[in-house]
Each structure stands twice: as structure tokens, then as C-alpha cells.
Design a protein around this motif. Structure first.
Motif, PDB file in Angstrom:
ATOM      1  N   LEU B 159       0.835  -1.207   0.000  1.00  0.00           N
ATOM      2  CA  LEU B 159       0.000   0.000   0.000  1.00  0.00           C
ATOM      3  C   LEU B 159       0.867   1.255   0.000  1.00  0.00           C
ATOM      4  N   MET B 162       2.250   1.781  -3.463  1.00  0.00           N
ATOM      5  CA  MET B 162       1.222   2.259  -4.385  1.00  0.00           C
ATOM      6  C   MET B 162       0.900   3.719  -4.104  1.00  0.00           C
ATOM      7  N   GLN B 163       0.825   4.060  -2.846  1.00  0.00           N
ATOM      8  CA  GLN B 163       0.514   5.448  -2.505  1.00  0.00           C
ATOM      9  C   GLN B 163       1.618   6.389  -2.970  1.00  0.00           C
ATOM     10  N   ILE B 166       1.264   6.739  -6.726  1.00  0.00           N
ATOM     11  CA  ILE B 166       0.104   7.568  -7.070  1.00  0.00           C
ATOM     12  C   ILE B 166       0.415   9.048  -6.833  1.00  0.00           C
ATOM     13  N   LYS B 167       1.117   9.315  -5.748  1.00  0.00           N
ATOM     14  CA  LYS B 167       1.469  10.705  -5.424  1.00  0.00           C
ATOM     15  C   LYS B 167       2.319  11.319  -6.533  1.00  0.00           C
ATOM     16  N   LEU B 169       2.633  10.256  -9.673  1.00  0.00           N
ATOM     17  CA  LEU B 169       1.898  10.306 -10.942  1.00  0.00           C
ATOM     18  C   LEU B 169       0.899  11.450 -10.943  1.00  0.00           C
ATOM     19  N   ARG B 170       0.232  11.647  -9.821  1.00  0.00           N
ATOM     20  CA  ARG B 170      -0.738  12.730  -9.751  1.00  0.00           C
ATOM     21  C   ARG B 170      -0.050  14.087  -9.876  1.00  0.00           C
TER      22      ARG B 170
END
Lengths: 214, 177
Positions: B159, B162-163, B166-167, B169-170
Motif C-alpha cells: 500500500l 502504491m501510494q 500515485i502521489k 503520478l498525480r
């Protein structure tokens, strides 16, 4: 808008159904009251859409590359091998052609030589009996008795006698051509010739022939 | 024309709102419903309500649209019963993307391509363990628990990776917008 990274990741987990039922219910309650949560969910979905589409495209490209590169490699390799093979085959064909030409020339030469030898021996091989008969006839005709007969007697009768001898004579098939060339072996012919000479002398005494010439 | 008609939001404003946040609303509904067609229906219903009741909003019109969209999506999901669980659990992401691509304008398509290019570049820059988790979760569609089992690492580690991914990529996406 300043994003709460933790909130964004919660939204991602919600969108990916990675929340437990209590977590999901709690998040949906937050969605109902919190505009940031709603916007975070929209961003999370957009992020997942874009990343998934990108990964799909990357995977497709990877598959195409995996399928194409070996093919190109092998095609190139086959092309090289084909050129080498073509050169090798051409050389081998030239070598075979040279050997064939040499063999053909040798065959023609041998054929010419055989034909030449055959032409030299041809008559004996072609008609041995006729040639032997002719030779025997010549020998017989040149014998002293026949010479005397021809000197004394009638030329027409002589010719008839020779023809009669030739016609009455059967060539011995057991004798080869070389033995036929020896006239001394044909004693029956000589005896017959002598007998004919004696008969000729009885019929035409020497004095009568002398008288006729005189 | 009635008094209520006078208070309604002008069609031009509705159109501007649709252009501004229509796509975001679709994604919000999609995040709840996991169905592109239903999400599109929800967005259409939301803007129909905006024409009728938008003028009654006590909050910002944007916030009102998001709230109405969420409520419509949740209500539709309740009416639909339990969500259909497709074998491909992330098909809704791909299907929504494809259906949108069929009718999107060229400049929108170009913008989408540019986004994918940026995401690809960011994926290349991610640490391999983070990129691996992103790949396994979004492409191979494995759950975080399965990924943790296959990688033989704790679920919390998966997790966290992934977080972190995501951070990044965002940020990459938002930075370019």
C-alpha cells in the motif's frame, strides 16, 4: 486546490474496491459532505484511467516488439543464409558443369576412337563369310592350276567354273575370319580345283589348245 | 415566462459548466458505479437538474453539481442493487476510456495522448518496486493482498508503494495541467 495525498489514496482504494465495507461506508459518508473527497475521487478515477490506458499501450507495444524483433532478426538471418546458399549452389553448379563438359568431351573422344577402330575392322565384322569366300576365291583363282586353265581354256567356261565353285561352297561357320584367310586349310577346294583341272585336260588335251593358239 | 424561469441558470452558463466539469462529474459517477453508461446517464441527469434547480444552490454551483452527481450515482447504485462484478474488475476503466475516445474532439484526444506520454515518462522514473506494484494492480488487476503474497512483502508495504507511486503520478499530471 491543495490535494490531500492520503485522501487521494483513499479515493483510489475506493475506486479499486480495495476498501472493507466499513471503510467504504465511511468514505461514502465523507463524499456526501466533503467536496474535496468528491474531487479526489474524480482525480483518482482519472489517474487510474490514464495509467491503465498507458500500461495497456506499453504492453501492446512490448508484445509487438517481442513479435517483430525476433522475426526481423530471423528474416535478416535467413536473407544472409540465402545469399550464402545461392553463392554456394552457383559454385557447385559451375563445378558440376565443368566436370560434365569434361566427361562429355572424353566420351566424344572415346566414341571417335572406337568408331575409327571399328571402321578399320568393319568389313570382317560386318560380312565375314562373304569376305572369306572372296578371298578364298581369289586364292583359288590365282592357284597354278587355275592359271594354267585360264591360259588354255575358254574364258567363259572359266568364269562359270569359278562361279560354280563359289556357289557350291558353304562357308564354315565354326572357322573364324583369321583362319579363313589361310588358303592351305581349304584342301577340299584345292582338290576340287585340281579335279577340275584334270577334267579340263581330259576334255581339252594340251596339244589341242596349242593348236588353237597357233 | 414565470418567475421561476427568470431565476433559472442560463443555458450558456450550463454549457460552460458542462465544459468545465462535465468530465470530472463523469469520473466521479464512474468511481461509484463502475459503469460508463450509467455514469453518463448520471451526468445527464445532473445537468437536467441544474437547469431546473441549479439556481437554488446554496453552495458554489460546481460543488452543487458534484454533490448532485454523487447522490444520483449512489441512488442509482442502490436501485441497481449489488454492483455487477465483471471478471475484469477494471474493465470499466478501459471501457469508459474507449467510449469516450470514440466521440471526443481532436484536441481532447491530443490532450489525452499528452497525458499518457507524461504518465509513461513518470512510470519510467518510478522506483522499480513502485512500478511493479502499479503494474500488478492496474494492468494485471491483482488485489493488494495478492500482490503482497506474490512479492512476499507485508500488505502495508504494498500500500505504501502504491501510494507513493500515485502521489508522483498525480503530481506529474497536475503539474502539466
Amino acid at each position: 486546490m491543495i490535494f490531500d495525498e492520503k485522501l487521494l489514496f483513499e479515493a483510489v482504494r475506493y475506486a479499486l474496491e480495495e476498501m472493507t465495507p466499513p471503510e467504504r461506508d465511511a468514505f461514502e459518508e465523507r463524499l456526501a459532505d466533503d467536496q474535496d473527497a468528491r474531487e479526489a475521487l474524480a482525480v483518482a478515477v482519472k489517474l487510474c484511467e490514464t495509467v491503465t490506458a498507458t500500461l495497456d499501450e506499453m504492453a501492446e507495444n512490448a508484445e509487438n516488439m517481442a513479435n517483430r524483433r525476433p522475426r526481423e532478426y530471423f528474416d535478416r538471418s535467413f536473407a544472409v543464409n540465402d545469399s550464402h546458399l545461392a553463392t554456394h549452389v552457383e559454385r557447385r553448379w559451375r563445378r558440376r558443369a565443368a566436370w560434365t563438359a569434361m566427361a562429355l568431351a572424353a566420351s566424344v573422344l572415346i566414341a571417335v576412337m572406337v568408331a575409327g577402330i571399328g571402321r578399320e575392322r568393319g568389313p570382317n565384322l560386318a560380312s565375314p563369310s562373304t569376305d572369306v569366300d572372296r578371298q578364298l576365291a581369289v586364292v583359288w583363282a590365282n592357284s597354278p592350276a587355275i592359271t594354267e586353265l585360264s591360259d588354255v581354256g575358254d574364258a567363259a567356261d572359266d568364269a562359270n567354273s569359278v562361279n560354280a565353285v563359289l556357289d557350291s561352297t558353304e562357308p564354315d561357320e565354326n572357322d573364324g575370319p583369321s583362319s579363313d584367310l589361310v588358303p592351305t586349310d581349304r584342301t577340299d577346294w584345292l582338290l576340287e580345283a585340281l579335279t577340275a583341272s584334270q577334267r579340263h585336260e581330259q576334255l581339252f588335251p594340251p596339244h589341242a589348245a596349242t593348236r588353237g593358239e597357233g | 415566462m414565470t418567475l421561476a424561469d427568470d431565476r433559472r441558470i442560463a443555458p450558456e452558463q450550463i454549457a460552460a459548466l458542462h465544459a468545465e466539469c462535465g468530465d470530472e462529474l463523469r469520473r466521479l459517477a464512474l468511481g461509484v458505479l463502475h459503469d460508463a453508461h450509467l455514469a453518463a446517464d448520471v451526468v445527464q441527469t445532473t445537468f437536467a437538474k441544474a437547469i431546473e434547480l441549479g439556481h437554488t444552490a446554496e453552495e458554489s454551483l460546481r460543488g452543487w453539481l458534484f454533490r448532485v452527481t454523487l447522490n444520483e450515482a449512489l441512488a442509482l447504485r442502490r436501485r441497481q442493487g449489488v454492483q455487477a462484478r465483471a471478471l475484469d474488475k477494471l474493465a470499466w476503466l478501459r471501457r469508459g476510456d474507449n467510449e469516450q475516445g470514440d466521440c471526443e474532439l481532436p484536441d481532447v484526444a491530443i490532450g489525452r495522448r499528452e497525458e499518457q506520454e507524461r504518465v509513461r515518462a513518470e512510470l519510467q522514473m518510478l522506483p522499480s518496486e513502485q512500478r511493479q506494484v502499479v503494474w500488478m494492480r492496474l494492468y494485471e488487476q491483482k488485489t493488494f493482498a495478492v500482490i503482497a503474497g506474490e512479492l512476499n512483502v507485508p500488505l502495508g508495504t504494498v500500500l505504501w508503494r502504491m501510494q507513493a507511486a500515485i502521489k508522483k503520478l498525480r503530481r506529474r499530471l497536475q503539474m502539466e495541467e
